[in-house]
Scaffold this motif. Sequence first.
Motif, PDB file in Angstrom:
ATOM      1  N   GLY A  51      23.530  18.853   8.565  1.00  0.00           N
ATOM      2  CA  GLY A  51      22.461  18.302   7.733  1.00  0.00           C
ATOM      3  C   GLY A  51      22.849  18.106   6.285  1.00  0.00           C
ATOM      4  O   GLY A  51      22.058  17.628   5.486  1.00  0.00           O
ATOM      5  N   GLY A  52      24.083  18.443   5.917  1.00  0.00           N
ATOM      6  CA  GLY A  52      24.566  18.233   4.555  1.00  0.00           C
ATOM      7  C   GLY A  52      25.667  17.197   4.538  1.00  0.00           C
ATOM      8  O   GLY A  52      26.564  17.225   5.388  1.00  0.00           O
ATOM      9  N   LEU A  53      25.605  16.271   3.578  1.00  0.00           N
ATOM     10  CA  LEU A  53      26.607  15.210   3.460  1.00  0.00           C
ATOM     11  C   LEU A  53      27.055  15.063   2.015  1.00  0.00           C
ATOM     12  O   LEU A  53      26.225  15.115   1.096  1.00  0.00           O
ATOM     13  CB  LEU A  53      26.038  13.870   3.937  1.00  0.00           C
ATOM     14  N   GLY A  84      14.804  21.030   8.236  1.00  0.00           N
ATOM     15  CA  GLY A  84      13.442  21.078   8.742  1.00  0.00           C
ATOM     16  C   GLY A  84      13.189  20.246   9.978  1.00  0.00           C
ATOM     17  O   GLY A  84      12.252  20.503  10.721  1.00  0.00           O
ATOM     18  N   ALA A  85      14.011  19.236  10.211  1.00  0.00           N
ATOM     19  CA  ALA A  85      13.864  18.437  11.434  1.00  0.00           C
ATOM     20  C   ALA A  85      14.306  19.289  12.625  1.00  0.00           C
ATOM     21  O   ALA A  85      15.080  20.238  12.456  1.00  0.00           O
ATOM     22  CB  ALA A  85      14.706  17.160  11.341  1.00  0.00           C
ATOM     23  N   PRO A  86      13.855  18.969  13.813  1.00  0.00           N
ATOM     24  CA  PRO A  86      14.233  19.778  14.988  1.00  0.00           C
ATOM     25  C   PRO A  86      15.641  19.443  15.476  1.00  0.00           C
ATOM     26  O   PRO A  86      15.826  18.779  16.489  1.00  0.00           O
ATOM     27  CB  PRO A  86      13.171  19.406  16.024  1.00  0.00           C
ATOM     28  N   GLY A  87      16.629  19.878  14.729  1.00  0.00           N
ATOM     29  CA  GLY A  87      18.022  19.630  15.086  1.00  0.00           C
ATOM     30  C   GLY A  87      18.797  19.069  13.915  1.00  0.00           C
ATOM     31  O   GLY A  87      18.302  18.201  13.183  1.00  0.00           O
ATOM     32  N   GLY A  88      19.999  19.588  13.729  1.00  0.00           N
ATOM     33  CA  GLY A  88      20.825  19.174  12.604  1.00  0.00           C
ATOM     34  C   GLY A  88      21.176  17.706  12.591  1.00  0.00           C
ATOM     35  O   GLY A  88      21.314  17.100  11.529  1.00  0.00           O
ATOM     36  N   GLU A  89      21.309  17.101  13.788  1.00  0.00           N
ATOM     37  CA  GLU A  89      21.652  15.666  13.823  1.00  0.00           C
ATOM     38  C   GLU A  89      20.531  14.829  13.217  1.00  0.00           C
ATOM     39  O   GLU A  89      20.785  13.788  12.599  1.00  0.00           O
ATOM     40  CB  GLU A  89      21.987  15.211  15.250  1.00  0.00           C
TER      41      GLU A  89
END
Length: 171
Positions: free
Chosen positions: A125-127, A143-148
């Motif tokens: 989740g970090g770029l 916060g989204a359901p999944g790092g992707e």
Amino acid sequence: MKANKIVVLAAVVGWLVALGPCAADAQAVFSERNISLNAAIEAATASLERCRGDGYKVTVTVLNRHARTSVVLSDDGVNPHTIENSMRKAYTAFTTRAPSLAIGKRPQPELSGFLLLDKMTTVEGGLPIFAGKEVVGSIGVSGAPGGEKDSACAQAGIDKISDKISKALGN
């Protein structure tokens, strides 16, 4: 004993004399690229809007060139851990110059060494935000359901400002 002190003193003086011309020619001021506050706000807003559009409540953190917080946007009703988690994702991406997920793929003992550092994570989740080959900031979403899904929102933020970064580079 006194002879040893004289030898050491002579060596130090010789070293300083040798470095004198180098220090005199050293650059006193330097320039560097950094993400502007306006671009950071724009990227964070685009990331938040993307996640909202996908139905997710998230926190977005954008760090500047010095890994200092430029912007934090935390959506209404978001879980409290997302504030720290988004910062850790952004910090990891900035420090490693790669997506935060990539650090988890590093072999041992390199991985454990990195994880001893404060603020590092292996969570997706970090770029990093690049201007050419130079890292000028980073963005982390949590916060989204999944790092992707967090990464997709972070990428939307980078995409929003990529043309402005290219123009700033003269491209």
